[in-house]
Design a protein around this motif. Structure first.
Motif, PDB file in Angstrom:
ATOM      1  N   VAL A  45       0.856  -1.195   0.000  1.00  0.00           N
ATOM      2  CA  VAL A  45       0.000   0.000   0.000  1.00  0.00           C
ATOM      3  C   VAL A  45       0.888   1.240   0.000  1.00  0.00           C
ATOM      4  O   VAL A  45       1.820   1.349   0.799  1.00  0.00           O
ATOM      5  N   PHE A  65      -3.447   5.324  -1.065  1.00  0.00           N
ATOM      6  CA  PHE A  65      -4.276   6.145  -0.189  1.00  0.00           C
ATOM      7  C   PHE A  65      -3.741   7.559  -0.357  1.00  0.00           C
ATOM      8  O   PHE A  65      -2.719   7.921   0.213  1.00  0.00           O
ATOM      9  N   TYR A  66      -4.406   8.316  -1.231  1.00  0.00           N
ATOM     10  CA  TYR A  66      -3.962   9.686  -1.542  1.00  0.00           C
ATOM     11  C   TYR A  66      -4.537  10.561  -0.440  1.00  0.00           C
ATOM     12  O   TYR A  66      -5.693  10.955  -0.467  1.00  0.00           O
ATOM     13  N   SER A  67      -3.701  10.859   0.542  1.00  0.00           N
ATOM     14  CA  SER A  67      -4.186  11.480   1.779  1.00  0.00           C
ATOM     15  C   SER A  67      -4.242  12.996   1.640  1.00  0.00           C
ATOM     16  O   SER A  67      -4.330  13.519   0.529  1.00  0.00           O
ATOM     17  N   ILE A  68      -4.234  13.696   2.756  1.00  0.00           N
ATOM     18  CA  ILE A  68      -4.244  15.157   2.749  1.00  0.00           C
ATOM     19  C   ILE A  68      -2.856  15.662   3.141  1.00  0.00           C
ATOM     20  O   ILE A  68      -1.997  14.889   3.571  1.00  0.00           O
ATOM     21  N   ARG A  71      -0.253  14.404   6.007  1.00  0.00           N
ATOM     22  CA  ARG A  71      -0.840  13.307   6.791  1.00  0.00           C
ATOM     23  C   ARG A  71      -0.641  11.939   6.161  1.00  0.00           C
ATOM     24  O   ARG A  71      -1.575  11.151   6.077  1.00  0.00           O
ATOM     25  N   PRO A  74       0.258   9.177   9.817  1.00  0.00           N
ATOM     26  CA  PRO A  74      -0.782   8.580  10.672  1.00  0.00           C
ATOM     27  C   PRO A  74      -1.642   7.572   9.915  1.00  0.00           C
ATOM     28  O   PRO A  74      -2.028   6.541  10.481  1.00  0.00           O
ATOM     29  N   VAL A  75      -1.913   7.840   8.647  1.00  0.00           N
ATOM     30  CA  VAL A  75      -2.692   6.887   7.852  1.00  0.00           C
ATOM     31  C   VAL A  75      -1.923   5.570   7.743  1.00  0.00           C
ATOM     32  O   VAL A  75      -2.460   4.483   7.990  1.00  0.00           O
ATOM     33  N   THR A  77       0.338   4.425   9.669  1.00  0.00           N
ATOM     34  CA  THR A  77       0.402   3.766  10.976  1.00  0.00           C
ATOM     35  C   THR A  77      -0.881   2.982  11.237  1.00  0.00           C
ATOM     36  O   THR A  77      -0.845   1.844  11.720  1.00  0.00           O
ATOM     37  N   GLY A  78      -2.031   3.597  10.904  1.00  0.00           N
ATOM     38  CA  GLY A  78      -3.317   2.912  11.086  1.00  0.00           C
ATOM     39  C   GLY A  78      -3.402   1.664  10.218  1.00  0.00           C
ATOM     40  O   GLY A  78      -3.831   0.602  10.683  1.00  0.00           O
ATOM     41  N   ILE A  79      -2.970   1.781   8.968  1.00  0.00           N
ATOM     42  CA  ILE A  79      -3.043   0.634   8.049  1.00  0.00           C
ATOM     43  C   ILE A  79      -2.165  -0.505   8.580  1.00  0.00           C
ATOM     44  O   ILE A  79      -2.570  -1.662   8.627  1.00  0.00           O
ATOM     45  N   LEU A  81      -1.107  -1.043  11.675  1.00  0.00           N
ATOM     46  CA  LEU A  81      -1.647  -1.632  12.905  1.00  0.00           C
ATOM     47  C   LEU A  81      -2.825  -2.541  12.585  1.00  0.00           C
ATOM     48  O   LEU A  81      -3.010  -3.579  13.220  1.00  0.00           O
ATOM     49  N   ALA A  82      -3.630  -2.110  11.609  1.00  0.00           N
ATOM     50  CA  ALA A  82      -4.810  -2.893  11.255  1.00  0.00           C
ATOM     51  C   ALA A  82      -4.404  -4.223  10.652  1.00  0.00           C
ATOM     52  O   ALA A  82      -5.029  -5.244  10.908  1.00  0.00           O
ATOM     53  N   HIS A 104       4.007  13.880  13.191  1.00  0.00           N
ATOM     54  CA  HIS A 104       3.783  12.462  12.887  1.00  0.00           C
ATOM     55  C   HIS A 104       5.099  11.757  12.541  1.00  0.00           C
ATOM     56  O   HIS A 104       5.299  10.596  12.879  1.00  0.00           O
TER      57      HIS A 104
ATOM     58  N   GLU B 231      -0.481  10.966  18.896  1.00  0.00           N
ATOM     59  CA  GLU B 231       0.123  12.237  19.318  1.00  0.00           C
ATOM     60  C   GLU B 231      -0.843  13.420  19.365  1.00  0.00           C
ATOM     61  O   GLU B 231      -0.602  14.376  20.098  1.00  0.00           O
ATOM     62  N   LEU B 238      -6.737  10.614  11.171  1.00  0.00           N
ATOM     63  CA  LEU B 238      -6.106  10.013   9.992  1.00  0.00           C
ATOM     64  C   LEU B 238      -5.744   8.550  10.247  1.00  0.00           C
ATOM     65  O   LEU B 238      -5.840   7.708   9.349  1.00  0.00           O
ATOM     66  N   MET B 239      -5.342   8.251  11.470  1.00  0.00           N
ATOM     67  CA  MET B 239      -5.030   6.865  11.811  1.00  0.00           C
ATOM     68  C   MET B 239      -6.292   6.011  11.694  1.00  0.00           C
ATOM     69  O   MET B 239      -6.273   4.892  11.186  1.00  0.00           O
ATOM     70  N   GLY B 242      -6.913   5.176   8.246  1.00  0.00           N
ATOM     71  CA  GLY B 242      -6.012   4.093   7.835  1.00  0.00           C
ATOM     72  C   GLY B 242      -6.565   2.736   8.259  1.00  0.00           C
ATOM     73  O   GLY B 242      -6.606   1.786   7.474  1.00  0.00           O
ATOM     74  N   PHE B 243      -7.016   2.642   9.507  1.00  0.00           N
ATOM     75  CA  PHE B 243      -7.640   1.392   9.993  1.00  0.00           C
ATOM     76  C   PHE B 243      -8.834   1.027   9.110  1.00  0.00           C
ATOM     77  O   PHE B 243      -9.011  -0.121   8.721  1.00  0.00           O
ATOM     78  N   ALA B 246      -8.066  -0.334   5.789  1.00  0.00           N
ATOM     79  CA  ALA B 246      -7.579  -1.715   5.886  1.00  0.00           C
ATOM     80  C   ALA B 246      -8.661  -2.671   6.379  1.00  0.00           C
ATOM     81  O   ALA B 246      -8.373  -3.828   6.680  1.00  0.00           O
ATOM     82  N   LYS B 248     -11.050  -2.253   9.034  1.00  0.00           N
ATOM     83  CA  LYS B 248     -11.431  -2.333  10.445  1.00  0.00           C
ATOM     84  C   LYS B 248     -12.502  -1.293  10.763  1.00  0.00           C
ATOM     85  O   LYS B 248     -12.355  -0.112  10.412  1.00  0.00           O
ATOM     86  N   PHE B 268     -12.296  14.643   4.669  1.00  0.00           N
ATOM     87  CA  PHE B 268     -11.585  13.632   3.879  1.00  0.00           C
ATOM     88  C   PHE B 268     -12.372  12.323   3.886  1.00  0.00           C
ATOM     89  O   PHE B 268     -12.529  11.670   2.843  1.00  0.00           O
ATOM     90  N   VAL B 403      -7.936   5.071  -2.844  1.00  0.00           N
ATOM     91  CA  VAL B 403      -8.818   6.099  -2.283  1.00  0.00           C
ATOM     92  C   VAL B 403      -8.098   7.437  -2.408  1.00  0.00           C
ATOM     93  O   VAL B 403      -6.871   7.495  -2.488  1.00  0.00           O
TER      94      VAL B 403
END
Ligand SMILES: Cc1ncc(C[n+]2csc(CCOP(=O)(O)OP(=O)(O)O)c2C)c(N)n1
Ligand code: SF4
Ligand SMILES: [Mg+2]
Lengths: 283, 549
Positions: A45, A65-68, A71, A74-75, A77-79, A81-82, A104, B231, B238-239, B242-243, B246, B248, B268, B403
């Motif tokens: 990803v 994942f075309y973020s902002i 950022r 953090p995205v 990190t979430g992916i 962790l998931a 971040h 943090e 945003l985290m 991300g979850f 994926a 969740k 977003f 996305v």
């Protein structure tokens, strides 16, 4: 079904001579290397910020994942962790990761999240047409600083070492094979990997001459020696014209953030049973 | 009718919340319905904390302006609450710290004699209260064994000394045999989310939802969920996305200030159709405001938060049962319709403790999202009849899942094509209709009280229970829209049939629900505002209502 060459049909709008092309193909090649190693392409990803660099999300034919702005991390990190089985890559700009989203970046290094962060460090805000960034040299004349920046740049490599990063490297869009090699190493490093890529911005900050003249590839450097790494990254302060080293400065494997999350067996019985048990205790 | 109020007061750090909760549990085991309000300033030690534990035969969720028992662990507990004390108030106090009329208990002496730590002082006072209220010691035993995990034996000894130190004063009868779970709103919201299938919870501490973070972090031992405290709130949002990308089901929690930082990510979520649920606990604003007090001044903010236009689900549960049900629904519908959802609550509901009526918790089946069907190459934003595209998550074989926060095409690639921008806007409008179709199947507007009355109170969120209590005694109707976006205009108009006089009761200055109603052609005649950060007492709302009609 992704295309064979991993390049989408999206129209490419980078300026002619932009260093992002080099990064694109170096990253593509490194990803193909991973796939050859047996990592399924669908497990990869890419997370991008907002800026010229971020168009990578449109151009590479992989999950993205075309973020902002600011950022990516953090995205990512979430992916991660998931689903720790995913290989997560961030393409971020220097404005993106060193200004808007610096918090971040420091936290990802501190946590040792197992992601690879590639900074397209053109030392300028490209997409917003040429303002100074945290790594522009003192006196940089951008559109917001017509008299020259009143700030000295910071050294992102020192910052990353101080923050606990376990893989700290620098490369440049002037050296495509070197860059592909470094990205390949970063992707294989277990833990947080950071690459500052000195990228040519053909339009707003063309440092080709400086990077070709001052740049050299590290050799005989002990990547396990933290003190040596700290000294080495200070050789160039992103301001003066001292020699600029490319290569891996520091590499150390340690426990990753995701591994520290206890993936324990939840208590037996389903959710409903657990909820009932909780309610029972509250009587 | 039994209706008893107990004020327990002390300094911050005295464990007043736990003491008030023990009182609630005593009532609970005497068959009462209970509600506990916890009032505390934003500091850790010192200051004045108090709880008002109320018990009655029927469901309650508001305090009264009088107290029947006052348990004082500090002088302020008597001095600052003189207006609540009446002739028959039983005052029990720690004679080592407090001077006053009533019954003193030498707490410190008792603790010293039993070589017990000072935290056990509460058990002493609770024992004394039980005796004064004629509660059998057996009940005290049950409550202490169940609710004090740390050294219950010693606590019982101390409670017995307190029990024996005073005489029976004002005996409360047993009210029935029911014994409900006593939960805070935060706990109920957490359970509702878990019921709805929550996989991950991400939050940065902020009153009044910090305790939801603590609760879910604690339950992560029993439930298969991941709880992260990053943090800042920008990272939180945003985290969470991300979850969600994926695969969740993820929620975040905060209050107004934190939500300000989340709004860019909220927009977003709307643009990228990556769902997320926000638990938004209001407190008194603007800005840092009164961190530990309540308010309802963020409704219009939540309805409009984030740049651009995109559908959102906003639910405002008014009591713990609704909180459970609608937290679960919010999660399910956010995922089904791929939209951001907000559970809009406040300090009163989050941190109040209530008797939970388990029988009233019936979570409707909102159905599963349609499974992804294979029709050629996967496109994350494929145009479908209802605007909702198949949502796949990596790793997904032969699918490239893109996305995007930019305007994008069906494949998720950035576009500035004029027609595509319109198509995607229409897709989001289509989704808004799909979401409305989903909420139309649910009871979005609740009606209570006298169905034939021509006067009604219009309320939202935690004021529901005080409104219900006052309305029932005055024979008027209460109308509560639980869903605030998409706005249930038609059901609200049905609920309003026969109403000539409509009074909104809101803890804000502007009358934010009233404004929302007027945008839908519904006129509200009066607005009863509450601006001081404290929830309405029954008496206060009665008086305000009398002025209005
Ligand atoms: C919150 C926010 N602020 C500002 C912008 C405007 N913006 C877009 S790209 C950019 C800077 C890009 O610089 P950099 O990250 O270095 O990327 P580059 O274009 O140089 O690759 C800015 C400020 C934005 N999109 N979002
Ligand atoms: S502005 Fe600079 S960074 Fe952006 S595309 Fe053009 S050359 Fe590349
Ligand atoms: Mg840049």
């Amino acid at each position: 079904m992704p295309s064979q060459n991993l390049i989408t049909g999206a129209q490419n709008t980078w300026c002619p001579g932009c260093g992002n092309f080099t990064i694109q193909f170096a990253l593509r090649n490194a990803i193909q290397g991973l796939v050859t190693d047996g990592i399924p392409l669908e497990n990869i990803v890419l997370v991008t910020g907002i800026g010229c660099h971020a168009k990578m999300g449109d151009y590479l034919d992989i999950n993205s994942f075309y973020s902002i702005h600011g950022r990516t991390i953090p995205v990512a990190t979430g992916i991660k962790l998931a689903n720790p089985d995913l290989t997560v890559i961030c393409c971020a700009g220097d404005g993106d990761a060193y200004a808007e989203g610096l918090d971040h970046l420091i936290f990802a290094a501190k946590r040792n999240t197992d992601i690879t962060v590639i900074i397209h460090n053109n030392r300028v805000y490209g997409l917003t047409t040429g303002q100074y960034t945290p790594t522009s040299p003192l006196g940089f004349r951008g559109k917001s600083t017509p008299e020259g920046t009143p700030e000295e740049p910071f050294n992102p490599l020192s910052l990353m070492l101080a923050s606990g990063a376990g893989f700290v490297a620098r490369s440049t869009s002037r050296k495509m094979p070197h860059l592909a090699g470094i990205i390949g190493q970063a992707l294989r490093h277990k833990g947080f990997s950071f690459i500052d890529v000195l990228q040519i911005c053909a339009t707003y900050f063309n440092m080709t001459e400086l990077y070709d003249r001052q740049g050299y590839e590290l050799s005989g450097h002990d990547t396990a020696d933290f003190q040596a790494a700290c000294r080495k990254v200070e050789e160039w302060d992103y301001n003066r014209n001292s020699p600029i080293a490319f290569g891996v400065f520091y590499k150390q494997e340690k426990t990753c953030f995701e591994e520290r999350f206890r993936r324990h067996q939840p208590s037996p019985g389903g959710r409903e049973e657990q909820i009932r048990a909780f309610l029972e205790r509250k009587r | 009718m039994n209706d008893i109020s107990v004020l327990t007061g002390g300094r911050a750090g005295d464990g007043i919340n736990s003491a008030g909760l023990l009182v609630a549990h005593l009532f609970n085991h005497m068959g009462y319905q209970t509600y506990m309000y916890f009032d505390y300033p934003s500091l850790i030690k010192g200051g004045h904390n108090f709880t008002i534990t109320r018990a009655a035969d029927q469901k309650i969720g508001a305090h009264r302006d009088r107290c029947d028992y006052l348990l004082a662990l500090s002088q302020d507990s008597i001095d600052l609450h003189r207006e609540l004390i009446h002739d028959s108030t039983v005052v029990l106090f720690d004679s080592g710290r407090v001077q006053g009329d009533g019954q003193g208990i030498p707490v410190e002496e008792i603790l010293n004699a039993e070589k017990a730590p000072s935290v056990m002082g509460n058990s002493c006072i609770i024992g004394a209260f039980a005796k004064a209220a004629g509660i059998p010691f057996k009940v005290v035993e049950t409550v202490i064994w169940r609710q004090i995990p740390k050294d219950p034996e010693k606590n019982l000894i101390i409670a017995r000394r307190g029990y024996d130190a005073v005489g029976e004063k004002r005996v409360i009868p047993r009210a029935g045999d029911t014994c409900c779970p006593l939960l805070t709103g935060n706990e109920v919201i957490g359970l509702g989310l878990l019921h709805g299938g929550l996989d991950a919870y991400v939050a940065y501490p902020m009153t009044p939802t910090s305790n939801l973070l603590h609760f879910l972090a604690g339950t992560a031992r029993d439930f298969p969920i991941t709880v992260v405290h990053p943090e800042n709130e920008i990272a939180v949002m945003l985290m969470a996305l991300g979850f969600s990308y994926a695969g969740k089901k993820t929620a975040v929690g905060t209050s107004g200030g934190g939500f300000c930082l989340m709004t860019e990510g909220f927009s977003f979520s709307g643009a990228s159709e990556v769902p997320v649920v926000v638990v938004m606990g209001q407190r008194t604003g603007p800005s840092t405001g009164l961190p530990t007090y309540t308010g309802q001044a963020d409704l219009q903010f939540i309805l409009h938060a984030g740049q651009g236009e995109f559908p959102r689900l906003v639910v405002a549960p008014g009591d713990p049962e609704q909180a459970y049900v609608w937290s679960s629904i919010a999660l399910s519908l956010a995922w089904k319709c791929q939209v951001p959802a907000v559970i809009l609550v406040d300090k009163t509901l989050c941190e109040g403790t209530y008797s939970l009526d388990e029988k009233a918790i019936v979570v409707p089946d909102t159905g599963e999202p349609e499974p992804a069907v294979d029709s050629g190459p996967y496109r994350r934003y494929e145009i479908t009849g209802n605007g909702i595209s198949p949502n796949r998550h990596p790793p997904s074989r032969d699918a490239v899942i893109k996305v995007n926060s930019y305007a994008h095409d069906e494949a998720g690639i950035t576009t500035e094509r004029a027609d595509m921008v319109v198509i995607m806007t229409e897709k989001r409008q289509n989704k808004a209709r799909a979401l409305k179709g989903e909420t139309d199947l649910l009871e979005c507007v609740k009606t209570y009280g006298n169905k034939d009355a021509s006067t009604a109170i219009l309320c939202w969120g935690s004021t529901l229970l005080v409104c219900r209590e006052v309305a029932e005694s005055r024979g008027i109707r209460v109308i509560q829209p639980v869903v605030l976006s998409p706005f249930p205009e038609a059901s609200l108009k049905v609920a309003l049939s026969g109403i000539m006089d409509l009074i909104s009761v809101e803890e804000n200055a502007d009358g934010q629900l009233r404004t929302l109603c007027s945008q839908h052609g519904i006129a509200v005649n009066h607005h009863i505002a509450k601006l001081d950060g404290r929830p309405f007492s029954v008496e206060e709302l009665e008086a305000r209502l009398k002025e209005a009609i």
